[in-house]
Every structure is written in structure tokens, then in C-alpha cells.
Enzyme design. Structure first.
Site, PDB file in Angstrom:
ATOM      1  N   SER A   1      35.407 -11.585  88.487  1.00  0.00           N
ATOM      2  CA  SER A   1      35.959 -10.377  89.099  1.00  0.00           C
ATOM      3  C   SER A   1      35.793 -10.449  90.609  1.00  0.00           C
ATOM      4  O   SER A   1      34.724 -10.801  91.108  1.00  0.00           O
ATOM      5  CB  SER A   1      35.241  -9.136  88.573  1.00  0.00           C
ATOM      6  OG  SER A   1      35.432  -8.993  87.184  1.00  0.00           O
TER       7      SER A   1
ATOM      8  N   ARG B   1      35.145  -7.034  75.572  1.00  0.00           N
ATOM      9  CA  ARG B   1      34.293  -6.359  76.557  1.00  0.00           C
ATOM     10  C   ARG B   1      33.734  -5.092  75.932  1.00  0.00           C
ATOM     11  O   ARG B   1      34.374  -4.052  75.872  1.00  0.00           O
ATOM     12  CB  ARG B   1      35.091  -6.018  77.822  1.00  0.00           C
ATOM     13  CG  ARG B   1      34.186  -5.510  78.954  1.00  0.00           C
ATOM     14  CD  ARG B   1      34.958  -5.212  80.216  1.00  0.00           C
ATOM     15  NE  ARG B   1      35.710  -3.967  80.142  1.00  0.00           N
ATOM     16  CZ  ARG B   1      36.478  -3.490  81.129  1.00  0.00           C
ATOM     17  NH1 ARG B   1      36.609  -4.199  82.241  1.00  0.00           N
ATOM     18  NH2 ARG B   1      37.114  -2.359  80.985  1.00  0.00           N
TER      19      ARG B   1
ATOM     20  N   LYS C   1      35.392   1.564  83.252  1.00  0.00           N
ATOM     21  CA  LYS C   1      34.065   1.002  83.472  1.00  0.00           C
ATOM     22  C   LYS C   1      33.196   2.009  84.200  1.00  0.00           C
ATOM     23  O   LYS C   1      33.641   2.667  85.138  1.00  0.00           O
ATOM     24  CB  LYS C   1      34.157  -0.285  84.299  1.00  0.00           C
ATOM     25  CG  LYS C   1      34.757  -1.460  83.571  1.00  0.00           C
ATOM     26  CD  LYS C   1      34.752  -2.692  84.450  1.00  0.00           C
ATOM     27  CE  LYS C   1      33.351  -3.214  84.680  1.00  0.00           C
ATOM     28  NZ  LYS C   1      33.335  -4.450  85.497  1.00  0.00           N
TER      29      LYS C   1
END
Length: 209
Positions: free
Chosen positions: A110, A41, A139
Site C-alpha cells: 500500500s 482481508r 478500514k
């Protein structure tokens, strides 16, 4: 046969939190520590860099027997023959991802609410992310924490494999496991550790409740 979250720790990369170390260096330390699910990620990379890193990580994870998931980028997941792809609520819908990746690759989604959980199951996701459990700064576009109550709902009502994520650290990982999570996702606690192997070992001791 798909291997879906057959582990206790779901590790994610994040170059910005890795103490100046490369994604490859950090991933190597995680694999040597026995990590068995690794998600790539990286939000700030150019496509060519992501492809190069994922090609290296695919080789490394295959040699280590580790499931390799690519976040968001279905095209890169296909190019490197990743085991799966993880998408968010605002990314391509699960049905579209399935058309691209076929029946055998893992698709994770998610989720942040019971409604999204039920929708993920209906759409055919192989596993769901449950969170963010706690507040997190990992994030930039993260939603407000959903707390342990949403985890309780998933554990008590659904059989879909799930990974608890969001603000999970050494001091609270045991609490998350006690609430029924079999797999926890961690980012900064692992990639930001000076000794990654030692941190993974400490996390596993904390989660062995």
C-alpha cells in the site's frame, strides 16, 4: 511467470460488510461473477479461522483460475500456498517479506504518496496499492484520502502495476479509470451488494470507458 493484476477489478473480502453472509459464500459469488484477483482481508479473525477460510479460498480460487492474495499474514499465505501477500507501510518491509515468500510469489504494498511509490519500486514490490483515492470507512486505520492527483502521478511516471483503492464505488469507478487506473479495488460495493454478480457486471460496464 507471475500474474500481477491482470484484471480490471481487484476484490477484497470483508465479513463485517457482507450482509451476514460467510466469507466463503461471498467469495463463491465473486468468483462466479468472473473476479480474477481476490484478496483475503479479515482484521478481526482468529488465526485458526483465517487459516481455515484461506485453505477453502485457495482451493476455490485455484479451480477458478483466480489469483489469491492474503493481506498482512505472510505465515498464512505460505501455509495455504497463496499466490501472494499484500502488506501496508507499517507491516513487515518488502525485503523481509521477500525473504520469507521467495522470488515467485507476488508482493503488493500500500502506498499513499509519490515518495512511498518510489520506495516501493526500489524495495522490489511487484505492485502497489494507490490510495485511498476517496474517503473510506472500510478500514479503521485508514489515512486521509490522497485524491486522484496521486493516481495521476503514478500513471504518468511509473510502469509498476498498480491498483487504485479507497472509496471506489459504482458512481465513481468510471472516473478513476478515465484517470488511467487499469485495475480498481472494491470492498463494500461488492461484498455488500444483495446481488454480487449483478454488481460486478454493472461495475464492469461503468469502467468500460
Amino acid at each position: 511467470m507471475k500474474r500481477v493484476l491482470d484484471t480490471d477489478i481487484y476484490a477484497l473480502t470483508d465479513a463485517g460488510l457482507s450482509r451476514g453472509r460467510s466469507v466463503i459464500e461471498v467469495a463463491d459469488a465473486m468468483l462466479r461473477a468472473g473476479i480474477r484477483v481476490l484478496q483475503y482481508r479479515e482484521k478481526e479473525r482468529k488465526a485458526g479461522v483465517m487459516l481455515d477460510e484461506c485453505l477453502q479460498l485457495r482451493r476455490m480460487t485455484r479451480e477458478a483460475g483466480c489469483t489469491f492474495i492474503v493481506n498482512d499474514h505472510v505465515d498464512i499465505a505460505l501455509l495455504v500456498d497463496a499466490d501472494g501477500v499484500h502488506v501496508g507501510q507499517e507491516d513487515l518491509p518488502v525485503e523481509a517479506v521477500r525473504q520469507l515468500v521467495g522470488p515467485d510469489r507476488i508482493i503488493g504494498l500500500s502506498t499513499h504518496s509519490p515518495e512511498q511509490c518510489r520506495d516501493a519500486i526500489a524495495r522490489g514490490a511487484d505492485y502497489i496499492g494507490v490510495g485511498p483515492i476517496f474517503a473510506t470507512k472500510t478500514k479503521k486505520d485508514v489515512c486521509a484520502p490522497v485524491g486522484l492527483e496521486y493516481l495521476d502521478y503514478v500513471v504518468q511516471n511509473h510502469d509498476i502495476p498498480h491498483v487504485a483503492i479507497g472509496g471506489i464505488k459504482l458512481h465513481n469507478a468510471g472516473e478513476v479509470v478515465r484517470r488511467g487506473a487499469r485495475c480498481c479495488a472494491l470492498v463494500s460495493e461488492i461484498v455488500g451488494a444483495e446481488d454480487i454478480g449483478d454488481m460486478v457486471a454493472r461495475l464492469r460496464r461503468a469502467m468500460a470507458v
